[in-house]
Design a protein around this motif. Structure first.
Motif, mmCIF file in Angstrom:
data_model
loop_
_atom_site.group_PDB
_atom_site.id
_atom_site.type_symbol
_atom_site.label_atom_id
_atom_site.label_comp_id
_atom_site.label_asym_id
_atom_site.label_seq_id
_atom_site.Cartn_x
_atom_site.Cartn_y
_atom_site.Cartn_z
ATOM 1 N N ASP A 1 0.845 -1.188 0.000
ATOM 2 C CA ASP A 1 0.000 0.000 0.000
ATOM 3 C C ASP A 1 0.887 1.246 0.000
ATOM 4 N N LEU A 2 1.142 1.790 -1.149
ATOM 5 C CA LEU A 2 2.005 2.964 -1.244
ATOM 6 C C LEU A 2 1.194 4.258 -1.220
ATOM 7 N N LYS A 3 -0.125 4.118 -1.315
ATOM 8 C CA LYS A 3 -0.985 5.303 -1.314
ATOM 9 C C LYS A 3 -1.242 5.798 0.106
ATOM 10 N N PHE A 4 -1.671 4.875 0.950
ATOM 11 C CA PHE A 4 -2.048 5.270 2.309
ATOM 12 C C PHE A 4 -0.960 4.966 3.331
ATOM 13 N N GLY A 5 0.078 4.223 2.933
ATOM 14 C CA GLY A 5 1.108 3.792 3.891
ATOM 15 C C GLY A 5 1.998 4.932 4.331
ATOM 16 N N ARG A 6 1.725 5.454 5.520
ATOM 17 C CA ARG A 6 2.465 6.637 5.982
ATOM 18 C C ARG A 6 3.940 6.332 6.204
ATOM 19 N N THR A 7 4.244 5.087 6.607
ATOM 20 C CA THR A 7 5.647 4.748 6.846
ATOM 21 C C THR A 7 6.430 4.866 5.545
ATOM 22 N N VAL A 8 5.776 4.524 4.469
ATOM 23 C CA VAL A 8 6.402 4.572 3.153
ATOM 24 C C VAL A 8 6.694 6.023 2.740
ATOM 25 N N HIS A 9 5.716 6.899 2.937
ATOM 26 C CA HIS A 9 5.893 8.299 2.538
ATOM 27 C C HIS A 9 7.047 8.937 3.314
ATOM 28 N N ASN B 1 22.720 8.375 -4.292
ATOM 29 C CA ASN B 1 22.527 7.272 -5.229
ATOM 30 C C ASN B 1 21.562 6.184 -4.725
ATOM 31 N N ILE B 2 20.426 6.635 -4.264
ATOM 32 C CA ILE B 2 19.357 5.705 -3.884
ATOM 33 C C ILE B 2 18.407 5.590 -5.078
ATOM 34 N N SER B 3 18.035 4.386 -5.443
ATOM 35 C CA SER B 3 16.983 4.245 -6.455
ATOM 36 C C SER B 3 15.877 3.340 -5.904
ATOM 37 N N PHE B 4 14.688 3.515 -6.450
ATOM 38 C CA PHE B 4 13.521 2.819 -5.901
ATOM 39 C C PHE B 4 12.820 1.960 -6.948
ATOM 40 N N VAL B 5 12.252 0.856 -6.460
ATOM 41 C CA VAL B 5 11.287 0.090 -7.250
ATOM 42 C C VAL B 5 9.994 0.088 -6.428
ATOM 43 N N PHE B 6 8.967 0.738 -6.933
ATOM 44 C CA PHE B 6 7.691 0.820 -6.213
ATOM 45 C C PHE B 6 6.728 -0.224 -6.767
ATOM 46 N N ILE B 7 6.345 -1.162 -5.917
ATOM 47 C CA ILE B 7 5.508 -2.281 -6.362
ATOM 48 C C ILE B 7 4.145 -2.162 -5.670
ATOM 49 N N SER B 8 3.118 -1.907 -6.453
ATOM 50 C CA SER B 8 1.792 -1.758 -5.839
ATOM 51 C C SER B 8 0.712 -1.956 -6.890
ATOM 52 N N PRO B 9 -0.519 -2.284 -6.448
ATOM 53 C CA PRO B 9 -1.636 -2.258 -7.395
ATOM 54 C C PRO B 9 -1.840 -0.821 -7.866
ATOM 55 N N ASP B 10 -2.402 -0.663 -9.043
ATOM 56 C CA ASP B 10 -2.582 0.670 -9.610
ATOM 57 C C ASP B 10 -3.337 1.603 -8.663
ATOM 58 N N LEU C 1 -3.270 1.702 -5.541
ATOM 59 C CA LEU C 1 -2.543 2.054 -4.307
ATOM 60 C C LEU C 1 -1.167 2.626 -4.615
ATOM 61 N N ARG C 2 -1.042 3.282 -5.771
ATOM 62 C CA ARG C 2 0.238 3.899 -6.139
ATOM 63 C C ARG C 2 0.530 5.112 -5.252
ATOM 64 N N LEU C 3 1.788 5.531 -5.271
ATOM 65 C CA LEU C 3 2.205 6.679 -4.459
ATOM 66 C C LEU C 3 1.383 7.921 -4.791
ATOM 67 N N ARG D 1 1.574 -3.458 4.780
ATOM 68 C CA ARG D 1 0.238 -4.051 4.857
ATOM 69 C C ARG D 1 -0.765 -3.138 4.139
ATOM 70 N N VAL D 2 -1.719 -3.738 3.460
ATOM 71 C CA VAL D 2 -2.848 -2.952 2.943
ATOM 72 C C VAL D 2 -3.775 -2.699 4.128
ATOM 73 N N GLN D 3 -3.935 -1.421 4.471
ATOM 74 C CA GLN D 3 -4.598 -1.070 5.731
ATOM 75 C C GLN D 3 -6.109 -0.921 5.567
#
Lengths: 143, 305
Positions: free
Chosen positions: B160-168, B179-188, B190-192, B226-228
């Motif tokens: 859950d990248l949309k509502f996940g506050r820890t992620v934000h 030099n940090i790069s990200f791979v964001f894996i989520s259902p459409d 629940l995107r950032l 977790r999907v909250q």
């Protein structure tokens, strides 16, 4: 032909997009002004086709920064002794204080009474503002 | 100098201040005994307007381990807010009894509002789907302990990248490292949110957004969330999305040997229990690091260290 006389001292807000004079009148709370206020609507304009004008007599200490949200082409004329002593266009305000409310239902402004709503400009071109509290982004292109 | 400051969002701490907290937390781990009376006479108030287990308990345990006392509530209905009291009135009152406030509130921005009326420091322990800076410190301290650095890493964040506050919170701080790069894996669905994407774009951070687990082999860190359920207005949407991504031994076959798998906890089904036996699973150790970094933060904000 409708004739509105000039003012000796005060503010003339010119080149208001047609129909927005009432919005500005309400926002600036001009119905409670101590001096005469003229609200002139649908005036013929070579540049704009139709425009609105507001004339506020005597009072020159009014915060007009919010006008930049409506149009940066509005002209603000400060008048003294029947002469224009300052003429400028409003800029898009960096901060909007207590004019608009956050639409995010999860924002604390949706539950706390008497909260001071504040939005900060984050993208001038797109007129995007972010809520001081929840950082939700809204486009503010009219009041 | 952190003394007297409130910690509302991850940006409130510089990289140098975070490094100082890491050093202090390291020292606490090594010299536990020497800290057990550090907060004698100090009171921490924990105001939890939303349920919490580990965040509240870790703050309370942290203060107890430092020799301080704790007051507060963890049940909204037992507080005067249930009688209609405003957030600002509540914290102003609690300020009279305490030296430091820890606030969790379901509404985003509540900690900013509260800190604006306080003369004592306040720590945001989570405001809705917004920020959770001490979880971010926990996450960073965990990465630091396992990788011995927080630079040059490929970090996968899943769920859950949309509502996940820890992620934000975590993303905003990681953007400050090299030099940090990200791979964001989520259902459409629940995107950032846009405001985080704007931060990434502004900082020129490399990232990809995907809805599958195919990039596992590139990752140095896999951060599961977790999907909250509590963030959904519609239960049907929640059920559709909750088990979209599940990490199990099969999925991890292609992952690096030195990958670390993190999770802010609590988890549901997103990490299969068989993964707990994998040495790459560090989520319970992560909770332990959360205790030490909170001890360090309390000491710094109170000006004791």
């Amino acid at each position: 032909m409708l004739s509105i006389t000039g003012i000796k001292k005060g503010i003339v807000i010119d080149h208001i997009p047609s129909g927005y004079a009432m919005v500005i009148f309400d926002y600036l709370n001009l119905e409670e002004a101590k001096y005469s206020v003229a609200l002139i609507m649908n005036v013929c304009s070579n540049k704009m086709g139709k425009k609105d004008i507001i004339k506020i007599e005597n009072d020159v200490n009014i915060d007009l920064s919010i006008l930049g949200i409506i149009s940066t082409d509005i002209t603000i004329n400060i008048i003294d002794k029947e002469k224009i002593i300052k003429k400028y266009n409003p800029e898009i305000p960096m901060i909007i204080n207590n004019v608009i409310k956050c639409k995010n239902p999860r924002c604390v402004t949706s539950v706390e009474n008497n909260i001071f709503n504040k939005f900060n400009l984050i993208n001038e071109e797109k007129k995007e503002y972010s809520c001081e509290y929840c950082e939700d982004i809204i486009v503010v292109d009219k009041l | 100098m952190l003394k007297g400051r409130s910690i509302i969002c991850p940006d409130d701490l510089s990289i140098e201040e975070i490094d100082d907290l890491f050093l202090l937390a390291n020292d606490i781990i090594i010299n536990k005994e020497s800290y057990k009376e550090s907060c004698n006479g100090y009171i921490l108030a924990t105001l939890f307007f939303e349920s919490s287990t580990r965040t509240r308990l870790s703050f309370e345990a942290a203060m107890h381990k430092l020799g301080g006392d704790v007051v507060g509530f963890s049940d909204f209905n037992s507080s005067s807010v249930a009688k209609g009291e405003s957030i600002t009135d509540t914290v102003r009152t609690v300020e009279c009894y305490s030296d430091l406030i820890v606030l969790r509130h379901p509404k985003e921005g509540a900690p900013i509002l509260a800190s604006n009326v306080l003369d004592i420091p306040l720590i945001n322990a989570g405001d809705g789907a917004h920020y959770h800076p001490t979880q971010t410190l926990t996450d960073l301290y965990t990465i630091y302990n396992y990788k011995k650095k927080i630079d040059n890493l490929v970090i996968g964040i899943c769920g859950d990248l949309k509502f996940g506050r820890t992620v934000h919170s975590l993303i905003k701080v990681l953007c400050k490292y090299k030099n940090i790069s990200f791979v964001f894996i989520s259902p459409d669905k629940l995107r950032l949110p846009d405001y985080i994407i704007k931060v990434l774009d502004k900082e020129g951070i490399k990232y990809i957004e995907t809805d599958n687990l195919d990039n596992m082999k590139d990752l140095d860190v896999l951060y599961m969330t977790r999907v909250q359920k509590e963030r959904f207005f519609n239960e049907e949407d929640y059920i559709k999305l909750k088990d979209k991504f599940i990490i199990n031994n099969e999925v991890l076959k292609s992952a690096k040997e030195d990958l670390i798998i993190m999770h802010p906890l609590p988890r549901n089904n997103e990490i299969s229990s068989e993964v707990d036996l994998d040495k790459r699973a560090v989520y319970f150790k992560q909770a332990k690091y959360g205790l030490y970094i909170r001890m360090a933060l309390i000491l710094k904000l109170l000006g004791i260290k």
